[in-house]
Design an enzyme around this catalytic site. Structure first.
Site, PDB file in Angstrom:
ATOM      1  N   THR A  64       8.167 -40.216  14.662  1.00  0.00           N
ATOM      2  CA  THR A  64       7.350 -41.799  14.309  1.00  0.00           C
ATOM      3  C   THR A  64       8.328 -43.053  15.239  1.00  0.00           C
ATOM      4  O   THR A  64       7.678 -42.428  16.382  1.00  0.00           O
ATOM      5  CB  THR A  64       7.229 -42.149  12.899  1.00  0.00           C
ATOM      6  OG1 THR A  64       8.924 -41.974  11.807  1.00  0.00           O
ATOM      7  CG2 THR A  64       6.917 -40.668  11.884  1.00  0.00           C
ATOM      8  N   LYS A  85      12.921 -34.195  12.371  1.00  0.00           N
ATOM      9  CA  LYS A  85      12.770 -36.033  13.144  1.00  0.00           C
ATOM     10  C   LYS A  85      13.250 -36.732  12.027  1.00  0.00           C
ATOM     11  O   LYS A  85      13.121 -36.296  10.559  1.00  0.00           O
ATOM     12  CB  LYS A  85      11.467 -36.808  12.665  1.00  0.00           C
ATOM     13  CG  LYS A  85      10.257 -36.265  11.810  1.00  0.00           C
ATOM     14  CD  LYS A  85       9.847 -37.735  11.411  1.00  0.00           C
ATOM     15  CE  LYS A  85      10.045 -38.343  11.088  1.00  0.00           C
ATOM     16  NZ  LYS A  85       9.666 -39.681  10.816  1.00  0.00           N
ATOM     17  N   THR A 127      15.980 -34.885   3.470  1.00  0.00           N
ATOM     18  CA  THR A 127      16.729 -36.435   4.059  1.00  0.00           C
ATOM     19  C   THR A 127      15.677 -36.564   5.211  1.00  0.00           C
ATOM     20  O   THR A 127      15.269 -37.648   5.867  1.00  0.00           O
ATOM     21  CB  THR A 127      18.337 -36.211   4.492  1.00  0.00           C
ATOM     22  OG1 THR A 127      18.794 -35.956   4.051  1.00  0.00           O
ATOM     23  CG2 THR A 127      18.633 -37.484   5.528  1.00  0.00           C
ATOM     24  N   GLU A 176      17.015 -46.303  13.082  1.00  0.00           N
ATOM     25  CA  GLU A 176      15.980 -47.233  13.975  1.00  0.00           C
ATOM     26  C   GLU A 176      16.923 -48.450  14.614  1.00  0.00           C
ATOM     27  O   GLU A 176      17.407 -48.626  13.411  1.00  0.00           O
ATOM     28  CB  GLU A 176      14.798 -48.229  12.773  1.00  0.00           C
ATOM     29  CG  GLU A 176      13.786 -46.833  12.536  1.00  0.00           C
ATOM     30  CD  GLU A 176      12.746 -47.210  11.668  1.00  0.00           C
ATOM     31  OE1 GLU A 176      13.407 -47.673  10.276  1.00  0.00           O
ATOM     32  OE2 GLU A 176      11.513 -46.734  11.617  1.00  0.00           O
ATOM     33  N   ASN A 213      11.483 -53.287  11.630  1.00  0.00           N
ATOM     34  CA  ASN A 213      11.185 -52.380  10.185  1.00  0.00           C
ATOM     35  C   ASN A 213      10.352 -53.915   9.932  1.00  0.00           C
ATOM     36  O   ASN A 213      10.644 -54.165   8.401  1.00  0.00           O
ATOM     37  CB  ASN A 213      11.955 -52.210   9.553  1.00  0.00           C
ATOM     38  CG  ASN A 213      12.250 -50.847   9.401  1.00  0.00           C
ATOM     39  OD1 ASN A 213      11.637 -49.364   9.281  1.00  0.00           O
ATOM     40  ND2 ASN A 213      13.154 -49.974   9.878  1.00  0.00           N
ATOM     41  N   THR A 216       1.858 -53.489   8.395  1.00  0.00           N
ATOM     42  CA  THR A 216       1.110 -52.320   8.450  1.00  0.00           C
ATOM     43  C   THR A 216      -0.402 -51.752   8.405  1.00  0.00           C
ATOM     44  O   THR A 216      -0.781 -52.726   8.087  1.00  0.00           O
ATOM     45  CB  THR A 216       1.735 -51.576   6.415  1.00  0.00           C
ATOM     46  OG1 THR A 216       1.279 -52.985   5.701  1.00  0.00           O
ATOM     47  CG2 THR A 216       2.795 -51.682   6.611  1.00  0.00           C
TER      48      THR A 216
END
Lengths: 392, 392
Positions: free
Chosen positions: B145, B167, B178, B264, B387, B392
């Protein structure tokens, strides 16, 4: 308009603990001994001043003064740190002409650095002569660290007054007193009643806020009463006590919200209410889980109505939930109902979040009748900046 | 050089779930039925595919294929989400000519969005004809992702091979599988032995990493064995099983570290080892507490040897500690000994942290003989960007 409170005087000074050379010492002083109650960090890694204050609380000591320094937490400083607390008490007691065990000590700032007692002494010496009932704001300002604004209040009824100030900013997480807060009142009551009142108020305010899920080594909420009001409260059922509790609760919630909104780099307040829980504690735990989610905090920072990140945090505690029963509302817009996503106008909600200083999340678990609220803030690049760009 | 594994074929496809239009579908397929074991998220808010895979595990089903889509988690999607899992199994079983209950399903991406089954079908249809033992990297890439790089490995001994890919990136926190991880081997053993092996490996690798303390709704680690090796393992005491476990552990730790380093926005790996604990679980809990501290993560991002922020996290769990016994080392430099700060060269340590990709924290509690390790990463402005800056 600020309200002075009979017997209490305040002062601020500069020891030089802060690199900015801004005031970093506050003194709260009362002409007459005060009943003392308080709540402290539950972190096992504690500054020596926390232990000292707790010992005085246990001995039910009456208190005359609080010395607060910012810029150095005097935590993780071993035996020398304990001595620094004792020495600070000694210096202050001498200058203020009170007993050694009538002085409370508090510190906030960098961890693991020994206090420079020469600086401390100079700071106290410079502050004591300027004690004055009107210097409240100066003291409130001197305890700040990375806070952007002073957080204080004063409220009064015909029977009592309460005044107070607090600091927050970073290392803010529930299950503790959460920050430094000093409350002063004149309402006459026993130590046990005063303790009951502060426990209740902290439990619904400072214990439900999170800036960064890091729990501090130095946090405390202290309340002093000089018992000079014309009325006396004898039991917790007394309507006057209930009114006092109500005013104290409201004041602490107001301060708690200010702390969150002044979280390092914070731009938006996140208010999460969980209802339909079996117990109030369950509701609060889940509300805190959402309010402290880094991912959800980032989404809110971007005004993104990404409720999925909040939903994911509902199932992460040890409280049993049924995902097929859960409802979620974002700013009163239904986004998840009985475990199913609801179609909603994302663009409209995005614009609404963007415009406002805060966002409300309502979760209904439909498992019971209890509810609870937690307060958090968004996670911003400024938070990262604050906490990475300086060198200890 | 990548090692192929007899019977396993891989493919990737594009359904269009990702806005980038990058591949978002991976197929793992075996010519022969495989023994299946796995570990799943402990989040109670789970995607339907997690429940489906757990049900097949309970039934001790042999497995022929795994369908993984990225870009849509199909979580918090209610009954329709359950149907989407069943429909995906149906489509895949038909095209792959296997039984419906021989297909595992996994999804990762946005929560609360229904899967577009037309897109899913088109993706699977385009991917199936391209199944090939050599397409391993393509499949490993398709499940990503926000990951920046493919995380895979292949290892072999004369008796068995293990290959795998994973991933991670966000919503990474311990006490769960996790992330998504697929492991394949040829070593012949029972389902219960295979489950034992994966439990052990996950426990010392993926269960000890944290990127952002957010626990996902979709996470799983799945291991398949096609049982084609010339040797068979019958008990967990068999030296061959022990060797297999060793290789699996090392592989999973390697993948786990890659996940953290690809968190990230992450730029630095934080490796925390706590020793002198009464139990391994205690040691791990405290190690995780430090590795997931936003404040410490920010400090490390700034290469600031701010060990006080780590110290504060030691006392925040429910594990009893004695602050006067604790030692802390940062990259082997002693910074805190028996509860006292140690003078050290801050500038030198700052430069050292700045130069390296990772930092090591060693804590000795001096309460017992057990130790445990946790892996985390720094908190960066890029994390906030990732983030908050998308809608979205």
């Amino acid at each position: 308009m600020f309200m002075t409170l009979n017997s209490f005087q305040f002062s601020s000074g500069t020891c030089g603990f802060k690199k900015t050379k801004k005031p970093d010492l506050a003194i709260i002083y009362s002409n007459i001994p005060c009943t003392y109650a308080g709540v402290f960090t539950t972190n096992q890694i504690r500054a020596a001043c926390v232990d000292e204050n707790k010992a005085l609380l246990k001995k039910k000591k009456k208190i005359r003064a609080i010395i607060v320094n910012s810029g150095n937490a005097n935590a993780c400083t071993g035996e020398k740190g304990v001595q620094s607390v004792k020495n600070t008490q000694k210096i202050a007691a001498n200058l203020l002409k009170v007993k050694l065990d009538e002085v409370l000590i508090a510190s906030t700032g960098a961890i693991g650095v020994q206090l420079d007692m020469q600086k401390m002494e100079a700071g106290i010496k410079s502050a004591v002569p300027r004690l004055n009932p009107e210097n409240f704001k100066g003291a409130a300002k001197a305890i700040l660290t990375t806070d952007r604004f002073v957080k204080s209040f004063s409220m009064g009824t015909k029977d009592f007054k309460i005044i107070g100030f607090t600091k927050g900013a970073g290392m803010i997480h529930p299950n503790m007193a959460t920050m430094l807060c000093y409350l002063m009142t004149d309402l006459k009551m026993s130590q046990s009643l005063l303790q009951e009142a502060v426990n209740t108020a902290v439990n619904i305010s400072f214990n439900n806020i999170s800036v960064d899920a890091d729990m501090s080594t130095n946090d405390m909420v202290i309340i002093l009463s000089n018992n000079t009001s014309h009325r006396e409260v004898k039991t917790s059922k007394d309507p006057l006590f209930l009114n006092f509790q109500k005013v104290l609760n409201e004041s602490c919630i107001k301060l708690a919200k200010q702390i969150v909104l002044d979280g390092e780099g914070a731009q938006k307040l996140i208010e999460v209410t969980v209802s339909g829980a079996k117990t109030e504690e369950n509701a609060k735990l889940i509300a805190r889980s959402i309010a402290s989610s880094n991912l959800f905090k980032c989404a809110i920072h971007g005004s993104d109505p990404n409720w999925g990140r909040a939903a994911a945090k509902i199932g992460c505690t040890n409280i049993k939930v049924n995902q097929n029963k859960i409802d979620i509302l974002l700013n009163n817009t239904s986004v998840f109902r009985n475990g199913n996503p609801v179609a909603f106008n994302k663009v409209k909600l995005n614009k609404e979040i963007k415009k406002k200083k805060g966002v409300r999340v309502n979760v209904n678990l439909k498992l019971g009748k209890k509810s609870g609220t937690a307060f958090g803030c968004d996670l911003t690049k400024e938070y990262v900046n604050f906490n990475s760009a300086y060198f200890t």
